[in-house]
Design an enzyme around this catalytic site. Sequence first.
Site, PDB file in Angstrom:
ATOM      1  N   THR A   3       0.920  -1.266  -0.152  1.00  0.00           N
ATOM      2  CA  THR A   3       0.003  -0.040  -0.208  1.00  0.00           C
ATOM      3  C   THR A   3       0.691   1.092   0.235  1.00  0.00           C
ATOM      4  OG1 THR A   3      -1.765   1.058   0.823  1.00  0.00           O
ATOM      5  CG2 THR A   3      -0.223   0.146   2.292  1.00  0.00           C
ATOM      6  N   HIS A 152      -3.795   7.241 -20.773  1.00  0.00           N
ATOM      7  CA  HIS A 152      -3.590   8.424 -20.696  1.00  0.00           C
ATOM      8  C   HIS A 152      -2.417   8.624 -21.048  1.00  0.00           C
ATOM      9  CE1 HIS A 152      -6.912  10.840 -18.441  1.00  0.00           C
ATOM     10  NE2 HIS A 152      -7.291   9.476 -18.730  1.00  0.00           N
TER      11      HIS A 152
END
Length: 360
Positions: A3, A152
């Site tokens: 994380t 993107h």
Amino acid sequence: WVTMGKKVRRFEQMWADYIGVNHAVMVNSGSSANLLALSCLGLQPGDEVITPALTWATTVFPIAQVGAVPVLVDVDLDTYNLSPDAVESAITPRTKAIMPVHLLGNPFDIDELAHLGLTIIEDACEAHGAELDGWRIGSFGDLATFSFFFSHHISTIEGGMVVTDVEAFAERCRSMRAFGWIREMRHKAGLAAVHSDIDPRFLFLHAGYNFRPTEIQGAFGIHQLPRLEGFIEHRRNNAAYWNRELAQFSDYIQLQEERPGTRHVWFAYPVMVRPDAPCTRKELQDFLESKGVETRPIEAGAMHLQPVMKAIKWRAGGSLKNAEQIHERAFFFGAHQGIGPEEREAIVGYFAEFFNKVKR
């Protein structure tokens, strides 16, 4: 460690340095970046935020989600970006912010809004590396947002970023992306001292979200960013080729040009069919699709025409006729760095084949 951790922080610093700002806060998507940027403004119910009618859905939705009213204004037919005149006529005493969009990587001239004295959030989700007068897009507004979704310029698979030079905004964003606690805030020691009766690891200062990115996303960003300039150069070369070769069909289609003093980074390549052309947008799109060229609408089109807007409190800041024209007559196809000479030449051939047929 999977994380949010050291790799995310490293990518944040790399991105801040690339854009030329003091702070970058990574989140799990560009949509979350827009919601987070708006949330840190402290908007009240009924406050208004001006944004273009022609955009992607998650420019408009977060404005409503923070309790504000989206005010949709018209765009320029050449750039597809906000019309500054339309912005000025839409301002009321309730207007608190403007959220311009650098649509498809085409820089909007932020300087045209600076005199209005309103908070500016740049939606730069499609404008990685775009420039205005030599300065990177994302460094002009009070806040700016980027997306690193798969489609993107560079990708962290999913991912986004909020950037700002305002430390107070950056601190709120760091807190609010992870539940509103103080763990990632730079001034957490002082806050913990004020609330010494609460475990500082679980001290909540804001009503926040869970927008945390992962270390995997941070690692992707670290390795993608050094490749960005090469990707942009390839996209610009593709667009320059199409602008040159498709100019022969200018009686039928309108193309987008790079304006002086800007660097357009071509998230995609837009085409608008002229109203007096011997074909419709759909006919041209269908023909390109039949040849294997994927096409898309210009973002979500004119957002006020979407059925979801019936469930959202919004208002029009004047006529939206240009947004509606683009909605009806324009589309885009990819300018991606994976498109090489063979593919881009084939596309020109398909246009020639189509217009030779419709002229006959």
